[in-house]
Design an enzyme around this catalytic site. Sequence first.
Site, PDB file in Angstrom:
ATOM      1  N   CYS A 128     -20.121 -26.027 -57.531  1.00 28.54           N
ATOM      2  CA  CYS A 128     -19.412 -25.504 -58.814  1.00 28.54           C
ATOM      3  C   CYS A 128     -19.906 -25.940 -59.950  1.00 28.54           C
ATOM      4  CB  CYS A 128     -17.769 -25.644 -58.491  1.00 28.54           C
ATOM      5  SG  CYS A 128     -16.900 -24.593 -59.608  1.00 28.54           S
ATOM      6  N   HIS A 233     -16.457 -23.366 -53.348  1.00 28.24           N
ATOM      7  CA  HIS A 233     -15.897 -24.813 -52.985  1.00 28.24           C
ATOM      8  C   HIS A 233     -15.798 -24.941 -51.624  1.00 28.24           C
ATOM      9  CE1 HIS A 233     -14.815 -26.496 -56.929  1.00 28.24           C
ATOM     10  NE2 HIS A 233     -14.848 -25.199 -57.313  1.00 28.24           N
ATOM     11  N   GLU A 235     -15.552 -27.731 -49.856  1.00 26.10           N
ATOM     12  CA  GLU A 235     -14.950 -28.802 -49.430  1.00 26.10           C
ATOM     13  C   GLU A 235     -13.302 -28.224 -49.427  1.00 26.10           C
ATOM     14  OE1 GLU A 235     -15.797 -28.077 -52.510  1.00 26.10           O
ATOM     15  OE2 GLU A 235     -14.062 -28.608 -53.762  1.00 26.10           O
TER      16      GLU A 235
END
Length: 261
Positions: A128, A233, A235
């Site tokens: 990002c 994202h 994660e």
Amino acid sequence: MKKNLLLLLIMTMVLTCPLAMSQTKRPVIGISCSWSETEASVLNTYLNSVMMAGGLPVIIPLTADSEILAAQLENVDALVMTGGEDFDPLTFGQEPAQGLAGVVPQRDQYDLTLIKAAAQGLPILAVCRGLQGVNIAFGGTLYQDIPSTYPAKYIKHRQTSPGKFGSHTITIEPDSELSKILGTQKTVVNSLHHQAIDKLAPGFKVTARATDGIIEAIEKMDGAAPILCVQFHPEGMTNGGDKEMLKIFQYIVNQANKTKK
Ligand code: MN
């Protein structure tokens, strides 16, 4: 006789144990931090994802001292650049647009220094804001605010549902590292951004786009070490249990193993 065999087995295990441990030592993955006057912080989703993929995460504190940052990088085997605030458009030669959100010049300086230093030989995964920083560090520019500066019709890139859920489709270039990692040319990712790449940095390749044309991934695979950048994202989804997005963290951990000191 049986007792002797057992003793021999135990002795063999004890003797070979330190060797086995050093072979399985986790590669160290440096994680860039968010910063305020009072603290340096990293979301647990990044730390958990790196650990789930077999890496050992360490947080790299923010400092304006580039020698300290270089010394920090000497102790890591790969770098993860995390998400966060908008980049100050002055870093890529533009005045602030009306839709720009809050910026943190200290963090911009730290991010850009880390990226340039790490690109000398460490694998980088940039997420990002991290992707945006890589693009700026190598000479690209950003759309400061998709709703007010993107010239075409756009989809919703700031989902209101939690980050563990995907919300829009991306199409992945077939000959890209990202398509090899994910094993697909189409997937659904989360989306928590209002800035995006405008002019691509020289030397990089666009490897994924959303259906409105917004760049969702770039990479550079012919440098000193691979640089893999995603606008979404992974994660958030990995921490939420997504096994596909975990592959992105396994990739950076594998690359870190190759550069392991
Ligand atoms: Mn998006």
